[in-house]
Motif scaffolding. Structure first.
Motif, PDB file in Angstrom:
ATOM      1  N   ARG A   1      21.565  14.394  53.378  1.00 31.45           N
ATOM      2  CA  ARG A   1      22.603  15.305  52.876  1.00 31.45           C
ATOM      3  C   ARG A   1      22.314  16.744  53.312  1.00 31.45           C
ATOM      4  O   ARG A   1      23.228  17.471  53.727  1.00 31.45           O
ATOM      5  CB  ARG A   1      22.694  15.198  51.359  1.00 31.45           C
ATOM      6  CG  ARG A   1      23.773  16.073  50.742  1.00 31.45           C
ATOM      7  CD  ARG A   1      25.136  15.744  51.330  1.00 31.45           C
ATOM      8  NE  ARG A   1      26.148  16.675  50.869  1.00 31.45           N
ATOM      9  CZ  ARG A   1      26.924  16.448  49.810  1.00 31.45           C
ATOM     10  NH1 ARG A   1      26.788  15.326  49.111  1.00 31.45           N
ATOM     11  NH2 ARG A   1      27.828  17.325  49.455  1.00 31.45           N
ATOM     12  N   GLU A   2      21.054  17.163  53.244  1.00 33.86           N
ATOM     13  CA  GLU A   2      20.713  18.514  53.686  1.00 33.86           C
ATOM     14  C   GLU A   2      20.979  18.671  55.178  1.00 33.86           C
ATOM     15  O   GLU A   2      21.531  19.684  55.626  1.00 33.86           O
ATOM     16  CB  GLU A   2      19.253  18.813  53.359  1.00 33.86           C
ATOM     17  CG  GLU A   2      18.964  18.959  51.867  1.00 33.86           C
ATOM     18  CD  GLU A   2      17.531  19.339  51.600  1.00 33.86           C
ATOM     19  OE1 GLU A   2      16.778  19.530  52.575  1.00 33.86           O
ATOM     20  OE2 GLU A   2      17.147  19.451  50.421  1.00 33.86           O
ATOM     21  N   ASN A   3      20.589  17.662  55.954  1.00 33.10           N
ATOM     22  CA  ASN A   3      20.803  17.721  57.392  1.00 33.10           C
ATOM     23  C   ASN A   3      22.288  17.712  57.722  1.00 33.10           C
ATOM     24  O   ASN A   3      22.757  18.421  58.628  1.00 33.10           O
ATOM     25  CB  ASN A   3      20.090  16.546  58.071  1.00 33.10           C
ATOM     26  CG  ASN A   3      19.881  16.782  59.553  1.00 33.10           C
ATOM     27  OD1 ASN A   3      20.798  17.122  60.273  1.00 33.10           O
ATOM     28  ND2 ASN A   3      18.654  16.577  60.013  1.00 33.10           N
ATOM     29  N   LEU A   4      23.058  16.913  56.964  1.00 36.49           N
ATOM     30  CA  LEU A   4      24.501  16.836  57.204  1.00 36.49           C
ATOM     31  C   LEU A   4      25.164  18.184  56.947  1.00 36.49           C
ATOM     32  O   LEU A   4      26.019  18.625  57.724  1.00 36.49           O
ATOM     33  CB  LEU A   4      25.113  15.757  56.311  1.00 36.49           C
ATOM     34  CG  LEU A   4      26.632  15.565  56.420  1.00 36.49           C
ATOM     35  CD1 LEU A   4      27.023  15.191  57.848  1.00 36.49           C
ATOM     36  CD2 LEU A   4      27.108  14.504  55.433  1.00 36.49           C
ATOM     37  N   ASP A   5      24.784  18.849  55.866  1.00 38.72           N
ATOM     38  CA  ASP A   5      25.350  20.170  55.582  1.00 38.72           C
ATOM     39  C   ASP A   5      25.045  21.143  56.724  1.00 38.72           C
ATOM     40  O   ASP A   5      25.911  21.926  57.137  1.00 38.72           O
ATOM     41  CB  ASP A   5      24.781  20.719  54.266  1.00 38.72           C
ATOM     42  CG  ASP A   5      25.311  19.962  53.047  1.00 38.72           C
ATOM     43  OD1 ASP A   5      26.420  19.415  53.145  1.00 38.72           O
ATOM     44  OD2 ASP A   5      24.620  19.919  52.029  1.00 38.72           O
ATOM     45  N   HIS A   6      23.820  21.082  57.241  1.00 35.10           N
ATOM     46  CA  HIS A   6      23.428  21.970  58.339  1.00 35.10           C
ATOM     47  C   HIS A   6      24.226  21.658  59.611  1.00 35.10           C
ATOM     48  O   HIS A   6      24.717  22.568  60.296  1.00 35.10           O
ATOM     49  CB  HIS A   6      21.923  21.828  58.588  1.00 35.10           C
ATOM     50  CG  HIS A   6      21.431  22.630  59.756  1.00 35.10           C
ATOM     51  ND1 HIS A   6      21.297  23.996  59.725  1.00 35.10           N
ATOM     52  CD2 HIS A   6      21.052  22.240  61.016  1.00 35.10           C
ATOM     53  CE1 HIS A   6      20.850  24.424  60.895  1.00 35.10           C
ATOM     54  NE2 HIS A   6      20.695  23.378  61.682  1.00 35.10           N
ATOM     55  N   GLN A   7      24.371  20.377  59.912  1.00 39.21           N
ATOM     56  CA  GLN A   7      25.089  19.983  61.125  1.00 39.21           C
ATOM     57  C   GLN A   7      26.580  20.305  61.023  1.00 39.21           C
ATOM     58  O   GLN A   7      27.210  20.678  62.016  1.00 39.21           O
ATOM     59  CB  GLN A   7      24.882  18.486  61.395  1.00 39.21           C
ATOM     60  CG  GLN A   7      23.452  18.092  61.701  1.00 39.21           C
ATOM     61  CD  GLN A   7      22.901  18.800  62.916  1.00 39.21           C
ATOM     62  OE1 GLN A   7      23.636  19.164  63.842  1.00 39.21           O
ATOM     63  NE2 GLN A   7      21.587  19.007  62.931  1.00 39.21           N
ATOM     64  N   LEU A   8      27.138  20.174  59.824  1.00 36.23           N
ATOM     65  CA  LEU A   8      28.553  20.514  59.652  1.00 36.23           C
ATOM     66  C   LEU A   8      28.781  22.008  59.864  1.00 36.23           C
ATOM     67  O   LEU A   8      29.785  22.417  60.460  1.00 36.23           O
ATOM     68  CB  LEU A   8      29.026  20.101  58.257  1.00 36.23           C
ATOM     69  CG  LEU A   8      29.196  18.602  58.002  1.00 36.23           C
ATOM     70  CD1 LEU A   8      29.584  18.351  56.556  1.00 36.23           C
ATOM     71  CD2 LEU A   8      30.230  18.003  58.933  1.00 36.23           C
ATOM     72  N   LEU A   9      27.862  22.836  59.368  1.00 39.08           N
ATOM     73  CA  LEU A   9      27.983  24.276  59.569  1.00 39.08           C
ATOM     74  C   LEU A   9      27.916  24.624  61.059  1.00 39.08           C
ATOM     75  O   LEU A   9      28.725  25.423  61.562  1.00 39.08           O
ATOM     76  CB  LEU A   9      26.874  24.996  58.798  1.00 39.08           C
ATOM     77  CG  LEU A   9      26.850  26.523  58.913  1.00 39.08           C
ATOM     78  CD1 LEU A   9      28.155  27.124  58.384  1.00 39.08           C
ATOM     79  CD2 LEU A   9      25.649  27.090  58.164  1.00 39.08           C
ATOM     80  N   ALA A  10      26.959  23.991  61.749  1.00 38.33           N
ATOM     81  CA  ALA A  10      26.838  24.246  63.184  1.00 38.33           C
ATOM     82  C   ALA A  10      28.067  23.744  63.937  1.00 38.33           C
ATOM     83  O   ALA A  10      28.545  24.386  64.885  1.00 38.33           O
ATOM     84  CB  ALA A  10      25.566  23.579  63.709  1.00 38.33           C
ATOM     85  N   ALA A  11      28.606  22.577  63.518  1.00 35.85           N
ATOM     86  CA  ALA A  11      29.776  22.019  64.192  1.00 35.85           C
ATOM     87  C   ALA A  11      31.002  22.900  63.986  1.00 35.85           C
ATOM     88  O   ALA A  11      31.839  23.043  64.881  1.00 35.85           O
ATOM     89  CB  ALA A  11      30.038  20.603  63.689  1.00 35.85           C
ATOM     90  N   ARG A  12      31.149  23.512  62.812  1.00 28.31           N
ATOM     91  CA  ARG A  12      32.277  24.410  62.576  1.00 28.31           C
ATOM     92  C   ARG A  12      32.211  25.620  63.508  1.00 28.31           C
ATOM     93  O   ARG A  12      33.225  26.070  64.039  1.00 28.31           O
ATOM     94  CB  ARG A  12      32.267  24.888  61.120  1.00 28.31           C
ATOM     95  CG  ARG A  12      32.637  23.837  60.106  1.00 28.31           C
ATOM     96  CD  ARG A  12      32.877  24.443  58.726  1.00 28.31           C
ATOM     97  NE  ARG A  12      32.930  23.405  57.702  1.00 28.31           N
ATOM     98  CZ  ARG A  12      31.907  23.058  56.943  1.00 28.31           C
ATOM     99  NH1 ARG A  12      30.742  23.647  57.085  1.00 28.31           N
ATOM    100  NH2 ARG A  12      32.032  22.104  56.039  1.00 28.31           N
ATOM    101  N   ASN A  13      31.003  26.130  63.662  1.00 26.95           N
ATOM    102  CA  ASN A  13      30.845  27.321  64.501  1.00 26.95           C
ATOM    103  C   ASN A  13      31.072  27.017  65.979  1.00 26.95           C
ATOM    104  O   ASN A  13      31.567  27.867  66.725  1.00 26.95           O
ATOM    105  CB  ASN A  13      29.459  27.921  64.293  1.00 26.95           C
ATOM    106  CG  ASN A  13      29.253  28.423  62.872  1.00 26.95           C
ATOM    107  OD1 ASN A  13      30.217  28.809  62.201  1.00 26.95           O
ATOM    108  ND2 ASN A  13      28.016  28.419  62.398  1.00 26.95           N
ATOM    109  N   SER A  14      30.696  25.810  66.394  1.00 26.27           N
ATOM    110  CA  SER A  14      30.809  25.461  67.815  1.00 26.27           C
ATOM    111  C   SER A  14      32.070  24.678  68.140  1.00 26.27           C
ATOM    112  O   SER A  14      32.385  24.465  69.314  1.00 26.27           O
ATOM    113  CB  SER A  14      29.585  24.650  68.243  1.00 26.27           C
ATOM    114  OG  SER A  14      29.530  23.425  67.520  1.00 26.27           O
ATOM    115  N   GLY A  15      32.786  24.203  67.128  1.00 25.01           N
ATOM    116  CA  GLY A  15      33.984  23.419  67.366  1.00 25.01           C
ATOM    117  C   GLY A  15      33.712  21.997  67.793  1.00 25.01           C
ATOM    118  O   GLY A  15      34.600  21.332  68.338  1.00 25.01           O
TER     119      GLY A  15
END
Length: 708
Positions: A292-306
């Protein structure tokens, strides 16, 4: 020579003992001289003085009235007014006496101490006069201004008059007030003297407190503040605490040295603790928290990079059956093999950045981040369905499980971690609904499907009690002479708002929610109660009633007891009850099924295998799980006249079942040609719309009446 250790605890106890002794002395003085003598005395002295004056007034009034009454006997008897006046005036001179009145037996005034006696001979009319005139003994009466004390004047047993002495309450209150003022002046003098002592003691305490504070600051507060600062540093995750040496040979010195050792130990074990907190203990995979922690981090990065992300939610099919039948150790072994196969597939197809985690129980989650995530997720899901559908070897036995997988995409399907996981779970559930061991991709319609299922489950609870569920019976006939020999119980649901709900819909909901374990026994009991009331034509064999048993009822282990109880309560002979088990339920746990069949056979109940031919068993499994009959699935019967393969397979099933002494029943006979083909091949029994549609118990009774 041993060095005497004068520790912090001893110093602290001595200093606190001195301070405590001083505080106690001050409190005692304060409470004794100030609170007790001023607060309590001021509060209580007025009441005491008032009580004293009140009792004194009563006593004085009683004494004056009694003494005067005794003195007035002869003067009043002989009407000696001069002597009466002298006695009255003598009493009136008392400081607290307001008036003195002598009266005769009728209440007329004889003397009041005045020279002219203006009211002589007149009836006393004041508010207290009535009771005073009529009293035969000492009487005290109160008014706002006076205490009226009346004493009758007696000549032997005869009352010849009376005397009233009015005690002035105002004068008494003046005397009482003077006494209170004198007392308060004395208390004020004592208070001033005690205040001086109190101030002197407080000054001494302040000096001692200052000295103690400085001492504690240097020996205790300073080191503790350093320890607190270091603890906050460790709490923030920084374990590089500066070591602080101490030469003190007391408890604080030991604490500082122990804290240094502890911080080193925490830093050494932090990595181990984090590994344990973020790793699944059984499989060694990432656990729910870390994912869950990793998913939150990856989602934030994915939003920024599209970028897009894909999440696969995999759940083992029928894993509970492994735990229930083989034990939890076998279940753990199955989980290890399962996770190993998933790991290999993810490493080969998921890409270097793919993250695999065990969410707990039999749930696994995969996050795909590289490449065309939709295409990668589909390929990975196909691979998992194929690999995980292969049998596992657990404790020397082949176990078939499979997996249901839900696929959801970010940001197409959801824009946060909670919604993404929820959608993956919904898609996984739809894969299970679709038949298990497959995968489904999330779409918006699935939300509505889940909502409908939840609503239907809610409505199904209590449907039996509300009378919405009812039983119908489909007759079963002998193919040789078309004689009705039994019926199959079918359940129907007529919802007041939704109308007639197909059994294929609500039975599945009941199975998945566990409600079938509540509804099933009620259906069995109601069917037995109906069957015992059906009339039989003369010479005819009583009809048997066939009831379907769900796999959940079979696994509960209470089926045999439930059947025995229903037979006992209804009085139905066991030979007239047939139970239908699905082929997949029997194959899923042959040992449990064999044990249950043995108990039912000993009761005299017959067991049929329903939907035969749709599973993966074949007749070989009938040797391990002997049954009394098999029901050929209607999918074979439907194409008998058109499909030679179905006809050949049906012919083979009938022949092999008869070779094992098993009765064969054909379902779904809707045309005469189907009936003719089955009769020619010696099929024992048949049912279907060509014979009769399902009917109510009352209609069945009428059908039996027409056969008589």
């Amino acid at each position: 020579m041993n060095r005497v250790r004068f520790g912090l605890q001893a110093r602290f106890l001595i200093v606190m003992g001195l301070a405590f002794a001083l505080v106690v002395a001050i409190l005692l003085l304060l409470l004794q001289r100030q609170t007790r003598m001023q607060a309590e005395v001021r509060t209580l002295s007025g009441a005491i003085i008032h009580d004293l004056f009140d009792r004194s007034l009563r006593s004085r009034g009683e004494a004056l009235a009694t003494e005067l009454a005794d003195s007035l006997v002869n003067p009043l008897y002989y009407s000696d007014l001069d002597q009466v006046g002298a006695l009255v005036r003598n009493t009136s001179r008392q400081q607290v006496v307001s008036y003195v009145r002598v009266f005769d037996r009728e209440g007329r005034l004889i003397h009041d101490g005045s020279v002219d006696i203006t009211g002589y001979g007149q009836q006393m009319q004041d508010p207290l006069a009535a009771q005073a005139i009529g009293t035969q003994k000492l009487l005290m009466q109160w008014s706002p201004d006076v205490l009226d004390v009346t004493m009758p004047v007696m000549m032997g047993p005869e009352k010849i008059g009376g005397v009233r002495v009015g005690m002035s309450l105002g004068r008494v209150r003046q005397l009482e007030s003077g006494a209170n003022e004198t007392l308060l002046e004395r208390l004020a003098e004592v208070g001033k003297r005690d205040l001086g002592w109190l101030m002197l003691l407080l000054a001494g305490l302040a000096v001692i407190a200052t000295v103690v504070a400085i001492y504690i600051q240097r020996t205790l507060v300073g080191p503790i503040r350093w320890l607190a600062q270091a603890a906050r540093q460790i709490e923030a995750g920084d374990y590089a605490v500066e070591r602080r040496s101490s030469v003190r040979n007391d408890e604080v010195g030991e604490l500082i040295r122990a804290f240094g050792r502890m911080s080193e130990s925490i830093a050494r074990h932090d990595r181990e603790v984090r590994h344990m907190a973020y790793t699944d203990a059984l499989t060694g995979l990432t656990n729910r928290l870390a994912f869950r922690e990793n998913l939150d981090h990856q989602l934030l990065a994915a939003r920024n990079s599209g970028r897009q992300l894909a999440l696969l939610f995999a759940d083992m099919d029928d894993f509970k059956r492994v735990n229930d039948t083989l034990g939890h150790e076998a279940g753990d072994e199955a989980l290890l093999q399962f996770s190993a196969r998933i790991r290999v597939a993810v490493e080969e197809l998921g890409g270097d950045e793919a993250l695999l985690a065990r969410f707990g129980g039999d749930e696994f989650v995969i996050l795909v981040q590289a490449g065309d995530v939709r295409e990668v997720a589909l390929r990975l899901a196909d691979r998992l369905v194929e690999d995980l559908g292969k049998p596992l070897m657990v404790e020397g036995r082949e176990v078939f499980l499979g997996t249901s997988i839900g696929i959801t995409l970010f940001p197409d399907d959801a824009r946060d971690a909670t919604a993404l996981l929820k959608n993956g779970d919904i898609a996984m559930y739809q894969a299970k609904v679709a038949g298990k061991n497959c995968h489904r991709s999330y779409n918006r319609a699935m939300d509505h499907a889940v909502e409908r299922r939840v609503h239907m489950e809610h409505e199904l609870r209590g449907a039996w009690e509300r009378g919405e569920l009812r039983l119908v019976y489909q007759p079963i006939y002998r193919t040789s002479d078309r004689q009705m020999v039994g019926v199959e119980v079918l359940l129907r649901w007529q919802h007041p708002a939704l109308g007639a709900i197909p059994p294929s819909v609500f039975i599945e909901v009941a199975e998945q929610s566990g409600l079938i374990e509540v509804i099933g026994p009620k259906v069995l009991r109601a069917a037995c109660l109906d069957a015992i009331q059906w009339p039989m034509p003369p010479g005819a064999v009583p009809l048997f009633v066939s009831v379907n048993v769900s796999p959940r009822q079979l696994r509960s282990g209470e089926m045999a007891d439930t059947v025995a109880r229903c037979l006992r309560e209804s009085g139905l002979p066991p030979s007239r009850l047939h139970l239908e088990l699905t082929e997949t339920a029997v194959i899923g746990d042959e040992m449990l099924a064999a044990s249950l069949l043995d108990k039912l056979h000993r009761m005299g109940v017959k067991v049929w295998l329903d939907d035969f031919g749709t599973g993966f068993s074949g007749l070989s499994h009938l040797r391990q799980v002997p049954v009394d009959g098999v029901k050929i699935d209607k999918s074979f019967v439907a194409d008998l006249q058109r499909d030679p393969d179905d006809l050949a397979l049906t012919t083979a099933i009938i022949a092999m079942a008869h070779s094992l002494g098993i009765t064969v029943v054909a379902e779904g006979i809707e045309h005469e040609v189907q009936y003719q083909l089955l009769r020619d091949r010696k099929c024992d029994l048949g049912q279907g719309y060509w014979f009769s549609r399902p009917v109510s118990s009352m209609d069945l009774v009428r059908m039996l009446g027409g056969m008589a």
